[in-house]
Design a protein around this motif. Structure first.
Motif, PDB file in Angstrom:
ATOM      1  N   PRO A   1       0.830  -1.209   0.000  1.00  0.00           N
ATOM      2  CA  PRO A   1       0.000   0.000   0.000  1.00  0.00           C
ATOM      3  C   PRO A   1       0.866   1.260   0.000  1.00  0.00           C
ATOM      4  CG  PRO A   1      -0.745  -1.571   1.667  1.00  0.00           C
ATOM      5  CD  PRO A   1       0.570  -2.079   1.162  1.00  0.00           C
ATOM      6  N   ALA A   2       0.326   2.336  -0.568  1.00  0.00           N
ATOM      7  CA  ALA A   2       1.097   3.579  -0.666  1.00  0.00           C
ATOM      8  C   ALA A   2       1.487   4.106   0.698  1.00  0.00           C
ATOM      9  CB  ALA A   2       0.282   4.616  -1.428  1.00  0.00           C
ATOM     10  N   HIS A   3       0.616   3.901   1.717  1.00  0.00           N
ATOM     11  CA  HIS A   3       0.922   4.466   3.037  1.00  0.00           C
ATOM     12  C   HIS A   3       2.185   3.867   3.645  1.00  0.00           C
ATOM     13  CE1 HIS A   3      -0.183   0.915   5.421  1.00  0.00           C
ATOM     14  NE2 HIS A   3      -1.238   0.757   4.634  1.00  0.00           N
ATOM     15  N   MET A   4       2.592   2.705   3.167  1.00  0.00           N
ATOM     16  CA  MET A   4       3.783   2.060   3.720  1.00  0.00           C
ATOM     17  C   MET A   4       5.066   2.718   3.227  1.00  0.00           C
ATOM     18  SD  MET A   4       4.692  -2.032   3.714  1.00  0.00           S
ATOM     19  CE  MET A   4       3.207  -2.476   4.589  1.00  0.00           C
ATOM     20  N   LYS A   5       4.987   3.454   2.105  1.00  0.00           N
ATOM     21  CA  LYS A   5       6.164   4.104   1.499  1.00  0.00           C
ATOM     22  C   LYS A   5       7.293   3.080   1.355  1.00  0.00           C
ATOM     23  CE  LYS A   5       4.988   8.591   3.557  1.00  0.00           C
ATOM     24  NZ  LYS A   5       4.205   9.018   2.417  1.00  0.00           N
ATOM     25  N   PHE A   6       6.919   1.923   0.824  1.00  0.00           N
ATOM     26  CA  PHE A   6       7.858   0.807   0.775  1.00  0.00           C
ATOM     27  C   PHE A   6       9.068   1.105  -0.100  1.00  0.00           C
ATOM     28  CE2 PHE A   6       9.566  -3.160  -0.823  1.00  0.00           C
ATOM     29  CZ  PHE A   6       9.753  -3.866   0.349  1.00  0.00           C
ATOM     30  N   ALA A   7       8.855   1.725  -1.247  1.00  0.00           N
ATOM     31  CA  ALA A   7       9.983   1.995  -2.144  1.00  0.00           C
ATOM     32  C   ALA A   7      11.016   2.895  -1.465  1.00  0.00           C
ATOM     33  CB  ALA A   7       9.471   2.638  -3.438  1.00  0.00           C
ATOM     34  N   ASP A   8      10.557   3.898  -0.737  1.00  0.00           N
ATOM     35  CA  ASP A   8      11.492   4.789  -0.036  1.00  0.00           C
ATOM     36  C   ASP A   8      12.305   4.022   1.004  1.00  0.00           C
ATOM     37  OD1 ASP A   8      10.450   6.830  -1.539  1.00  0.00           O
ATOM     38  OD2 ASP A   8       9.103   7.560   0.037  1.00  0.00           O
ATOM     39  N   LYS A   9      11.649   3.106   1.692  1.00  0.00           N
ATOM     40  CA  LYS A   9      12.342   2.337   2.730  1.00  0.00           C
ATOM     41  C   LYS A   9      13.288   1.305   2.117  1.00  0.00           C
ATOM     42  CE  LYS A   9       8.521   3.134   5.898  1.00  0.00           C
ATOM     43  NZ  LYS A   9       7.330   2.595   6.588  1.00  0.00           N
TER      44      LYS A   9
ATOM     45  N   ARG B   1     -14.143   8.101  -9.940  1.00  0.00           N
ATOM     46  CA  ARG B   1     -12.945   8.331  -9.134  1.00  0.00           C
ATOM     47  C   ARG B   1     -13.212   7.774  -7.730  1.00  0.00           C
ATOM     48  NH1 ARG B   1      -8.520  11.885  -8.589  1.00  0.00           N
ATOM     49  NH2 ARG B   1      -8.166  12.615  -6.451  1.00  0.00           N
ATOM     50  N   ILE B   2     -12.362   6.865  -7.300  1.00  0.00           N
ATOM     51  CA  ILE B   2     -12.500   6.219  -5.990  1.00  0.00           C
ATOM     52  C   ILE B   2     -11.376   6.741  -5.112  1.00  0.00           C
ATOM     53  CG2 ILE B   2     -12.609   4.009  -4.786  1.00  0.00           C
ATOM     54  CD1 ILE B   2     -13.179   2.767  -7.624  1.00  0.00           C
ATOM     55  N   GLU B   3     -11.737   7.474  -4.070  1.00  0.00           N
ATOM     56  CA  GLU B   3     -10.728   8.184  -3.275  1.00  0.00           C
ATOM     57  C   GLU B   3     -10.782   7.765  -1.810  1.00  0.00           C
ATOM     58  OE1 GLU B   3     -11.072  12.375  -3.615  1.00  0.00           O
ATOM     59  OE2 GLU B   3      -9.366  12.815  -2.302  1.00  0.00           O
ATOM     60  N   SER B   4      -9.624   7.414  -1.270  1.00  0.00           N
ATOM     61  CA  SER B   4      -9.498   7.109   0.155  1.00  0.00           C
ATOM     62  C   SER B   4      -8.593   8.163   0.795  1.00  0.00           C
ATOM     63  CB  SER B   4      -8.878   5.721   0.350  1.00  0.00           C
ATOM     64  OG  SER B   4      -7.479   5.767   0.069  1.00  0.00           O
ATOM     65  N   ASP B   5      -8.269   7.957   2.067  1.00  0.00           N
ATOM     66  CA  ASP B   5      -7.348   8.898   2.718  1.00  0.00           C
ATOM     67  C   ASP B   5      -5.905   8.702   2.258  1.00  0.00           C
ATOM     68  OD1 ASP B   5      -6.884   6.454   3.867  1.00  0.00           O
ATOM     69  OD2 ASP B   5      -7.016   7.132   5.945  1.00  0.00           O
TER      70      ASP B   5
ATOM     71  N   PRO C   1      -5.806  -1.387  -6.776  1.00  0.00           N
ATOM     72  CA  PRO C   1      -6.552  -0.889  -5.600  1.00  0.00           C
ATOM     73  C   PRO C   1      -5.766  -0.975  -4.307  1.00  0.00           C
ATOM     74  CG  PRO C   1      -7.337  -3.067  -6.225  1.00  0.00           C
ATOM     75  CD  PRO C   1      -6.388  -2.632  -7.302  1.00  0.00           C
ATOM     76  N   LEU C   2      -4.746  -1.831  -4.256  1.00  0.00           N
ATOM     77  CA  LEU C   2      -3.958  -1.953  -3.021  1.00  0.00           C
ATOM     78  C   LEU C   2      -3.245  -0.654  -2.678  1.00  0.00           C
ATOM     79  CD1 LEU C   2      -2.405  -5.503  -3.611  1.00  0.00           C
ATOM     80  CD2 LEU C   2      -4.231  -4.909  -2.009  1.00  0.00           C
TER      81      LEU C   2
END
Length: 739
Positions: A414-422, A628-632, A673-674
Motif C-alpha cells: 500500500p502507498a501508506h507504507m512508502k515501501f519503495a522509499d524504505k 474516481r474512488i478516493e481514500s485517505d 486498488p492496493l
C-alpha cells in the motif's frame, strides 16, 4: 477422494472457465516453436536427441506447478526437446489431474518474450546487461563480509528442499531475517486455528459435510488450494447434494455457485456468526455446553434484530442460515479474506470458527492433518505483516543486504507504507526473478532465474489433503537461456562461499537434491534403494507421505466484537478482490490470463469497479462510466460495472492490474486498488487490513465501452435458465434417489 470423479465439463464450470477463456487455453496445445524464417524466437539445435525421442511424438514428464502455493502435480508434454503442454497429474491427491487456468498459463511464462536472459547490474544509475560471472562477482564482493541480521531475505512462500537450503544459508550468515510475504494469504484464520484448535492448517472434509457456510472463503477461486477444493466441492454436490451458503460483500466465484448468497456490510461477519449462534441456541436448542459461559454471554447479545442493524443482513436470513446448519449436520463453516482482513479480523474469524465448535464440526468435518513429518521441508507460509516488519528494518537502516525472491513488494505494498522509499535505504539489493518488475527496477543486481520447467526442486504445500504429498519438480527441457540459474543453484552457490566444507562436493543443485532425497526417513522410502527411490519419485512427480493425526481440541476465546464507525466523508467500503487468474498481479504479464475474462464480471484486459444497481442510480452512473474512488491514501479511476452481486455500500475493484513496469502485456494497464488501502491492521495479528478502507466516489464525466464478454447477466423475466429445488434435483438429475 479416489471416488470423487469429476468430468472436464463440470471442472470448467466450477472454475468459471467457459467460452472464450476455455478456447484461449486450449490453444496452448499448439506448437510453441516458430520457424527460423520468422525469426521471432531462438530455436536451439536438437542435434543429439535422447534415446527416447521420436520425431513428432510427444513424451510426458511429471513435475509440480509453481504458479501459486497449492502445489498441484503436473504432467508436461515434451516433443523434440520442447515443452508443449501442461496438464494435471492424476496421481496427485492435491489436484487429481485437474489444473486451473493459472497452471495452464505457466507455459506462457516459460516462453514469455519478456523473460530476463542475462543478469543486470546497476551502473551509473541504470541497470545494464552483464555476464553471469560479472554479476556473481559483484554479489560475492558486496555480501561476503555481511554477517548476522544485517542481511535479510524477502521472499514469497517457500517450501521443500529450497526452504531447507535457505534456512541453512541464513544459519551460516547468522541471520534470522527471513520475511515471507504474501498479500493473498490466510494468516488471520491460521492464527485463530492455532489458538482454538492447536493447528494452523487443519484438514477440511467437504466429503463429510452436508452444508457449507463460507464467510468470504473463495475456495473455488483464490482460497488455500482452489483446484483441490473444486474436486472436494464436486463430491460435496454429488449424491445427497450438500447446501452451500456464502456470505460476503462482493460475489466471488464460490459465491456464484451458492444455493444462498448473502451480501453483508464489510467487517461485520463476526457479528453475523454470533447472531447465527444465537438462533441455534435459542430457536433450535442446540447444546451450548461446548462453549464457555463467556462465549454464551457474548452470543446472547446478538439477537436477529441487532444483527440486522449492524450487518445489513435481514433477520429471516439469519434464521434461515441457522436452520440450514441445524438440519444438515455435520456442516462446515469457513472464513476468508473479506471476513478477516479488517481491524477486527481476528475476532471475526474466531466467532466464525466458534460456529464449528458449537455445531460439533470439529473432529468431523475439521480434522488434524498431523503436519508434514519432515519439519524442515514444511511450507513457510506468507503474511502481509512480514512486509511491514521488513520495511521497518529497512527504514531504520538496519539492513546492508537484501535478497528478494518470489515477491514484488514495490507493486503490492500500500502507498501508506512508502515501501519503495524504505527499500532504497538498503545498501545492496539483489533480486532473483524471471521478469523485470517494479521491485527489480530498484535492485542493484538482478539475477535471472531459470523457469520452473527448467529447474530441480521439491515443494510441500501448506494445505495437505488426506494423502500428504511431497511434490517433485524436475526440468522438462533444457534452459532457453544459458545465462540463467535455478533458485536452488543460486542458494547452493551462496552456501558454498559460507560453508565450503559441507557443500563444495555438490556440483549443482541436482546433485544436492538427489543426495538430500536419500536422507529422508526410511519410512518414506518404503524399502527402496537410493536409485529406485529417486527414479520412482521423479517418474511420478510426487512422493506420497503417511502420517498420524491426533484429535483436535477446541478452545473458544473471547468473542467480543468491535465494528468500525461509519465515516461520513468516505461513505463506501473498498473491496480489493482477488481472483483466479492475475492473482495479486504476478500473472498480469501472461496474455492468456489477461484474455481470460473474469469468472463473474467477464471483463478482460482491464480493471473495473463493481457497483450495486441502487448505488449506480444514486451516483448517476452506468456501465462504462469512469468513476474516481478516493481514500485517505489516494485515488484511482476505473470503469463502472453495474452488478447485483455486491453490497450497496461497497465498491469492489479487482487486484492484479496497475503495473508500471512489468513487461509489454501488463504495464500501463488498469489500476491497483492496493495502493489506496488505508493504514489499518488487524489488532491481534498485525496483518494488513486490506478490506478496511473507506472511500468516496465521484463521477469523472468520462465514459467508454467496458471490455467484457457476454451480454446481460439478467434474464429480464424470460426464464432462460430454469431452477429446481434440491429435492427435485435429487429425484431427476442423478441424485442418490435415482435408480
Amino acid at each position: 477422494m479416489s471416488g470423487n470423479e469429476i468430468n472436464r465439463r463440470d471442472f470448467l464450470k466450477f472454475m468459471g472457465i467457459g467460452g472464450a477463456s476455455a478456447a484461449a487455453l486450449s490453444g496452448c496445445d499448439m506448437p510453441t516453436t516458430v520457424t527460423l524464417e520468422e525469426g521471432k524466437e531462438k530455436v536451439a539445435a536438437y542435434l543429439v536427441p535422447e534415446e527416447y525421442v521420436i520425431p513428432g511424438v510427444g513424451v510426458w514428464f511429471a513435475s509440480t506447478c509453481q504458479q501459486c502455493g497449492a502445489g498441484c502435480g503436473v504432467h508436461g508434454r515434451v516433443r523434440e526437446g520442447r515443452l508443449l503442454k501442461v496438464e494435471g497429474n492424476p496421481d496427485s491427491a492435491i489436484n487429481w489431474g485437474g489444473l486451473c487456468q493459472m497452471g495452464q498459463a505457466g507455459l506462457q511464462g516459460h516462453y514469455n518474450p519478456d523473460r530476463l536472459s542475462k543478469p543486470l547490474v546497476r551502473k551509473n544509475g541504470s541497470l545494464v546487461e552483464v555476464s553471469w560471472n560479472e554479476a556473481w562477482a559483484l554479489v560475492e564482493e558486496k555480501t561476503s563480509a555481511v554477517k548476522g541480521d544485517r542481511a535479510a531475505w524477502l521472499t514469497g512462500s517457500v517450501s521443500g528442499h529450497q526452504a531447507a537450503l535457505l534456512s541453512k544459508l541464513q544459519d551460516s550468515v547468522g541471520s534470522k531475517n527471513h520475511f515471507v510475504y504474501e498479500v493473498i494469504n490466510n494468516r488471520v484464520a491460521e492464527a485463530v486455528n492455532e489458538a482454538m484448535l492447536g493447528e494452523a492448517v487443519p484438514r477440511y472434509r467437504f466429503d463429510k459435510a452436508k452444508a457449507i457456510l463460507s464467510f468470504g472463503a473463495d475456495f473455488l477461486g483464490t482460497w488455500v488450494s482452489p483446484v483441490h477444493f473444486t474436486y472436494e466441492y464436486a463430491g460435496f454436490r454429488s449424491g445427497d447434494r450438500g447446501v452451500l451458503i456464502t456470505v460476503e460483500p462482493k460475489m466471488t466465484l464460490t459465491g456464484a455457485n451458492s444455493d444462498l448468497w448473502v451480501a453483508i456490510r464489510p467487517g461485520t461477519e463476526g457479528v453475523l456468526a454470533l447472531g447465527i449462534a444465537n438462533v441455534l441456541l435459542t430457536k433450535h436448542q442446540v447444546d451450548g455446553s461446548r462453549l464457555p459461559a463467556a462465549a454464551r454471554d457474548a452470543i446472547a447479545q446478538y439477537t436477529p434484530d441487532k444483527v440486522t442493524e449492524i450487518t445489513g443482513v435481514a433477520g429471516d436470513t439469519v434464521v434461515k442460515i441457522a436452520t440450514y446448519l441445524k438440519q444438515r449436520s455435520p456442516s462446515l463453516v469457513l472464513s476468508g479474506a473479506s471476513a478477516h482482513d479488517h481491524a477486527n479480523g481476528y475476532q471475526s474469524a474466531a466467532a466464525i470458527m466458534m460456529l464449528n465448535v458449537l455445531l460439533g464440526n470439529v473432529g468431523q468435518t475439521i480434522e488434524s492433518s498431523g503436519g508434514f513429518p519432515v519439519k524442515e521441508l514444511t511450507a513457510k507460509r506468507g503474511s502481509s505483516k512480514a512486509l511491514a516488519d521488513f520495511a521497518a528494518l529497512a527504514d531504520q537502516g538496519a539492513l546492508d543486504v537484501a535478497f528478494i525472491y518470489g515477491a514484488n513488494p514495490v507493486f503490492t505494498a500500500p502507498a501508506h507504507m512508502k515501501f519503495a522509499d524504505k527499500l532504497a535505504k538498503v545498501h545492496f539489493k539483489v533480486a532473483l526473478t524471471l521478469f523485470a518488475d517494479e521491485t527489480t527496477a530498484m535492485a542493484d543486481v538482478v539475477l535471472p532465474l531459470a523457469s520452473p520447467y527448467e529447474s530441480w526442486g521439491t515443494m510441500v504445500a501448506a494445505y495437505q489433503p488426506q494423502e500428504m504429498t511431497l511434490g517433485m519438480q524436475q526440468p522438462l527441457m533444457q534452459p532457453l537461456y544459458a545465462e540463467t540459474r535455478s533458485f536452488g543453484d543460486v542458494l547452493l552457490a551462496l552456501l558454498k562461499k559460507r560453508n565450503a566444507a559441507d557443500y563444495q562436493r555438490y556440483d549443482d543443485y541436482y546433485a544436492y537434491l538427489r543426495n538430500a532425497m536419500t536422507q529422508l526417513p526410511a519410512g518414506l522410502r518404503q524399502g527402496k534403494s537410493d536409485a529406485e527411490f529417486w527414479d520412482t519419485t521423479v517418474q511420478k512427480g510426487l512422493l506420497k507421505v503417511s502420517t498420524t493425526a491426533p484429535a483436535l481440541k477446541a478452545n473458544v476465546p473471547d468473542l467480543t466484537q468491535k465494528t468500525a464507525a461509519a465515516a461520513s466523508d468516505f461513505p463506501f467500503h473498498l473491496v480489493p478482490s482477488a481472483r483466479l487468474g492475475l492473482w495479486d498481479g504476478r500473472h498480469a504479464n501472461l496474455p492468456w490470463l489477461q484474455e481470460a475474462p473474469d469468472q463473474v464480471s467477464k471483463v478482460y484486459w482491464d480493471s473495473w469497479a463493481e457497483l450495486h444497481p441502487k448505488t449506480a442510480a444514486q451516483l448517476g452512473v452506468k456501465e462504462g462510466d469512469f468513476i474516481r474512488i478516493e481514500s485517505d491514501q489516494g485515488a484511482i479511476e476505473a470503469q463502472v460495472y453495474v452488478f447485483k452481486g455486491v453490497h450497496p455500500e461497497v465498491v469492489a475493484v479487482p487486484m492484479g492490474q496497475g503495473h508500471e513496469n512489468y513487461g509489454r502485456y501488463a504495464s500501463k494497464r488498469g489500476v491497483n486498488p492496493l495502493k489506496i488501502v488505508s493504514a489499518v491492521t488487524d489488532e491481534k495479528t498485525g496483518e494488513i487490513a486490506t478490506h478496511a478502507t473507506r472511500v468516496k466516489i465521484t463521477k469523472t464525466g468520462k465514459s467508454s465501452q467496458l471490455p467484457r464478454l457476454g451480454g446481460s447477466d439478467r434474464q429480464a423475466g424470460r426464464r432462460l435458465v430454469g431452477t429446481v429445488t434440491a429435492d427435485v434435483f435429487r429425484k431427476t438429475e442423478g441424485g442418490s434417489n435415482v435408480a
